[in-house]
Design an enzyme around this catalytic site. Structure first.
Site, PDB file in Angstrom:
ATOM      1  N   ASN A   1      10.044 -27.679 -39.150  1.00  0.00           N
ATOM      2  CA  ASN A   1      11.472 -27.825 -39.461  1.00  0.00           C
ATOM      3  C   ASN A   1      11.984 -26.495 -40.008  1.00  0.00           C
ATOM      4  OD1 ASN A   1      14.019 -28.704 -40.618  1.00  0.00           O
ATOM      5  ND2 ASN A   1      13.183 -30.780 -40.567  1.00  0.00           N
ATOM      6  N   ASN A  47      14.081 -41.330 -32.882  1.00  0.00           N
ATOM      7  CA  ASN A  47      15.148 -41.095 -31.913  1.00  0.00           C
ATOM      8  C   ASN A  47      15.284 -42.272 -30.956  1.00  0.00           C
ATOM      9  OD1 ASN A  47      15.294 -38.668 -33.154  1.00  0.00           O
ATOM     10  ND2 ASN A  47      14.311 -37.496 -31.508  1.00  0.00           N
ATOM     11  N   CYS A  67      24.199 -66.408 -21.750  1.00  0.00           N
ATOM     12  CA  CYS A  67      24.958 -67.311 -22.634  1.00  0.00           C
ATOM     13  C   CYS A  67      26.378 -66.827 -22.927  1.00  0.00           C
ATOM     14  CB  CYS A  67      24.190 -67.521 -23.943  1.00  0.00           C
ATOM     15  SG  CYS A  67      24.305 -66.132 -25.076  1.00  0.00           S
ATOM     16  N   CYS A 101      21.862 -65.146 -28.256  1.00  0.00           N
ATOM     17  CA  CYS A 101      20.583 -65.760 -27.872  1.00  0.00           C
ATOM     18  C   CYS A 101      19.400 -64.816 -28.053  1.00  0.00           C
ATOM     19  CB  CYS A 101      20.635 -66.283 -26.432  1.00  0.00           C
ATOM     20  SG  CYS A 101      20.645 -64.984 -25.174  1.00  0.00           S
ATOM     21  N   THR A 108      12.801 -33.965 -38.727  1.00  0.00           N
ATOM     22  CA  THR A 108      13.410 -35.098 -39.423  1.00  0.00           C
ATOM     23  C   THR A 108      13.578 -34.766 -40.892  1.00  0.00           C
ATOM     24  OG1 THR A 108      13.191 -37.430 -40.077  1.00  0.00           O
ATOM     25  CG2 THR A 108      11.131 -36.240 -39.638  1.00  0.00           C
ATOM     26  N   SER A 120      14.349 -26.098 -41.942  1.00  0.00           N
ATOM     27  CA  SER A 120      14.835 -26.305 -43.317  1.00  0.00           C
ATOM     28  C   SER A 120      13.856 -27.185 -44.091  1.00  0.00           C
ATOM     29  CB  SER A 120      16.191 -26.999 -43.310  1.00  0.00           C
ATOM     30  OG  SER A 120      17.075 -26.350 -42.439  1.00  0.00           O
ATOM     31  N   HIS A 161      13.324 -46.802 -34.388  1.00  0.00           N
ATOM     32  CA  HIS A 161      14.718 -47.250 -34.529  1.00  0.00           C
ATOM     33  C   HIS A 161      15.292 -47.824 -33.229  1.00  0.00           C
ATOM     34  CE1 HIS A 161      15.320 -44.454 -38.285  1.00  0.00           C
ATOM     35  NE2 HIS A 161      14.687 -45.569 -38.575  1.00  0.00           N
TER      36      HIS A 161
HETATM   37  P1  OAD Z   1      18.627 -35.876 -39.451  1.00  0.00           P
HETATM   38  O1  OAD Z   1      19.875 -35.506 -38.748  1.00  0.00           O
HETATM   39  O2  OAD Z   1      18.742 -36.534 -40.779  1.00  0.00           O
HETATM   40  O3  OAD Z   1      17.737 -34.577 -39.653  1.00  0.00           O
HETATM   41  C1  OAD Z   1      17.504 -33.682 -38.607  1.00  0.00           C
HETATM   42  C2  OAD Z   1      16.464 -32.691 -39.072  1.00  0.00           C
HETATM   43  O4  OAD Z   1      16.120 -31.869 -37.976  1.00  0.00           O
HETATM   44  C3  OAD Z   1      16.902 -31.760 -40.208  1.00  0.00           C
HETATM   45  O5  OAD Z   1      15.894 -31.727 -41.190  1.00  0.00           O
HETATM   46  C4  OAD Z   1      17.023 -30.387 -39.517  1.00  0.00           C
HETATM   47  O6  OAD Z   1      16.689 -29.317 -40.396  1.00  0.00           O
HETATM   48  C5  OAD Z   1      16.007 -30.529 -38.430  1.00  0.00           C
HETATM   49  N1  OAD Z   1      16.212 -29.676 -37.241  1.00  0.00           N
HETATM   50  C6  OAD Z   1      17.371 -29.260 -36.672  1.00  0.00           C
HETATM   51  N2  OAD Z   1      17.141 -28.529 -35.572  1.00  0.00           N
HETATM   52  C7  OAD Z   1      15.789 -28.473 -35.443  1.00  0.00           C
HETATM   53  C8  OAD Z   1      14.919 -27.863 -34.487  1.00  0.00           C
HETATM   54  N3  OAD Z   1      15.388 -27.176 -33.449  1.00  0.00           N
HETATM   55  N4  OAD Z   1      13.579 -28.019 -34.656  1.00  0.00           N
HETATM   56  C9  OAD Z   1      13.090 -28.723 -35.701  1.00  0.00           C
HETATM   57  N5  OAD Z   1      13.869 -29.314 -36.624  1.00  0.00           N
HETATM   58  C10 OAD Z   1      15.196 -29.194 -36.503  1.00  0.00           C
HETATM   59  O7  OAD Z   1      17.772 -36.752 -38.418  1.00  0.00           O
HETATM   60  P2  OAD Z   1      16.607 -37.790 -38.684  1.00  0.00           P
HETATM   61  O8  OAD Z   1      15.779 -37.398 -39.844  1.00  0.00           O
HETATM   62  O9  OAD Z   1      15.939 -38.025 -37.388  1.00  0.00           O
HETATM   63  O10 OAD Z   1      19.004 -43.660 -37.939  1.00  0.00           O
HETATM   64  O11 OAD Z   1      17.454 -39.070 -39.072  1.00  0.00           O
HETATM   65  C11 OAD Z   1      16.793 -40.280 -39.240  1.00  0.00           C
HETATM   66  C12 OAD Z   1      17.691 -41.425 -38.946  1.00  0.00           C
HETATM   67  O12 OAD Z   1      18.897 -41.332 -39.699  1.00  0.00           O
HETATM   68  C13 OAD Z   1      18.168 -41.507 -37.512  1.00  0.00           C
HETATM   69  O13 OAD Z   1      17.233 -42.115 -36.674  1.00  0.00           O
HETATM   70  C14 OAD Z   1      19.415 -42.333 -37.645  1.00  0.00           C
HETATM   71  C15 OAD Z   1      20.026 -41.674 -38.845  1.00  0.00           C
HETATM   72  O14 OAD Z   1      20.910 -42.427 -39.590  1.00  0.00           O
HETATM   73  C16 OAD Z   1      19.784 -44.699 -37.620  1.00  0.00           C
HETATM   74  O15 OAD Z   1      20.821 -44.568 -36.990  1.00  0.00           O
HETATM   75  C17 OAD Z   1      19.228 -45.996 -38.084  1.00  0.00           C
END
Ligand code: OAD
Length: 248
Positions: free
Chosen positions: A220, A107, A156, A135, A195, A222, A124
């Site tokens: 999670n 995050n 710059c 620069c 995640t 899911s 990230h």
């Molecule tokens: P995602 O949006 O891909 O996944 C979010 C996850 O959180 C899912 O698996 C949901 O099931 C879960 N979730 C939702 N609510 C929840 C809760 N209350 N408690 C626990 N889990 C819950 O997000 P990330 O995996 O973080 O990168 O995404 C990774 C990266 O992809 C981000 O940092 C971003 C994105 O593209 C960049 O922008 C480079």
């Protein structure tokens, strides 16, 4: 679907291991901040369900239309500035006094820090930092009323971009080194929280922690790309289940 008794058994097992743990790794993603009202990326209200990532989170997108990308980041800065840490962030911070806890988050928000976690590394980058494209100078940047164009570098005059990792970019070296060094020092319990674990390096850290002896726990509601490889799945919102893992 596992029943409530099964869930209680799993919570008790994690509680026992956590109670004895000296070293804990928490790999967190957008789901940990969902209960604070910050949209995820791939979830139901996720950004990538509404927007094409290639128009917002790539260098090519910024080169094409810097104002559009800047506007999206200012909008998100506003949401994050108004959000408060939730029970999941607070639970992680509360585990710290008695053990080493490294929070390695994908995050770009600062809710772990605002909840009191001291050892937080941003894989990230941070939405509160910007970097000059010309620069390379980095500086802090807070939420502002929208300028017409992204502001320029004081030194710059180059264009400032968010100091976050976009698709196709290298990860910053320091967090990777820090996470690797922490795993090398041994991990008792490793959590993968909120995640999708869609990136190989996140799965790699989780597997390496397990190989280093950790009980690997996914929090999670899911299933994810990593679900088949963990020891325990706590299938619930992080803000609900993390506070159950420690304390009275
Ligand atoms: P995602 O949006 O891909 O996944 C979010 C996850 O959180 C899912 O698996 C949901 O099931 C879960 N979730 C939702 N609510 C929840 C809760 N209350 N408690 C626990 N889990 C819950 O997000 P990330 O995996 O973080 O990168 O995404 C990774 C990266 O992809 C981000 O940092 C971003 C994105 O593209 C960049 O922008 C480079």
């Amino acid at each position: 679907m596992a029943g409530p008794e099964h869930r209680l058994g799993l919570v008790a097992e994690v509680r026992d291991r956590l109670g004895e743990a000296d070293r804990v790794l928490a790999l967190t993603g957008a789901g940990v901040s969902a209960e604070s009202g910050i949209p995820t990326f791939r979830g139901e209200d996720g950004w990538w369900r509404r927007e094409d990532p290639t128009t917002l989170a790539t260098q090519a997108a910024f080169d094409r239309d810097p104002s559009h990308v800047w506007e999206w980041y200012e909008y998100r800065r506003g949401i994050i500035a108004d959000a408060e840490p939730n029970a999941a962030h607070r639970a992680l911070a509360s585990w710290e006094p008695d053990r080493a806890v490294l929070v390695a988050t994908q995050n770009v928000d600062d809710l772990h820090e605002r909840a009191g976690s001291r050892d937080v590394t941003h894989i990230h980058g941070s939405i509160w930092r910007v970097r000059c494209q010309a620069c390379g100078r980095e500086e802090e940047h807070r939420a502002h009323p929208l300028p017409e164009r992204p502001p320029g570098c004081d030194r710059c005059g180059g264009l400032l971009r968010p100091a976050v990792v976009w698709f196709g970019e290298m990860l910053p070296a320091a967090p990777i080194r820090q996470i690797q060094a922490f795993i090398d020092g041994g991990v008792d319990v490793a959590f993968v929280i909120g995640t999708e674990a869609s990136f190989g390096y996140i799965q790699g850290f989780a597997r390496a922690a397990r190989q280093a002896g950790a009980l690997l726990v996914e929090v999670n509601p899911s299933r994810t790309a990593l679900s088949g490889a963990v020891d325990i799945r706590l299938e619930a919102p992080a803000g609900e289940v993390l506070p159950e893992l420690m304390g009275p």
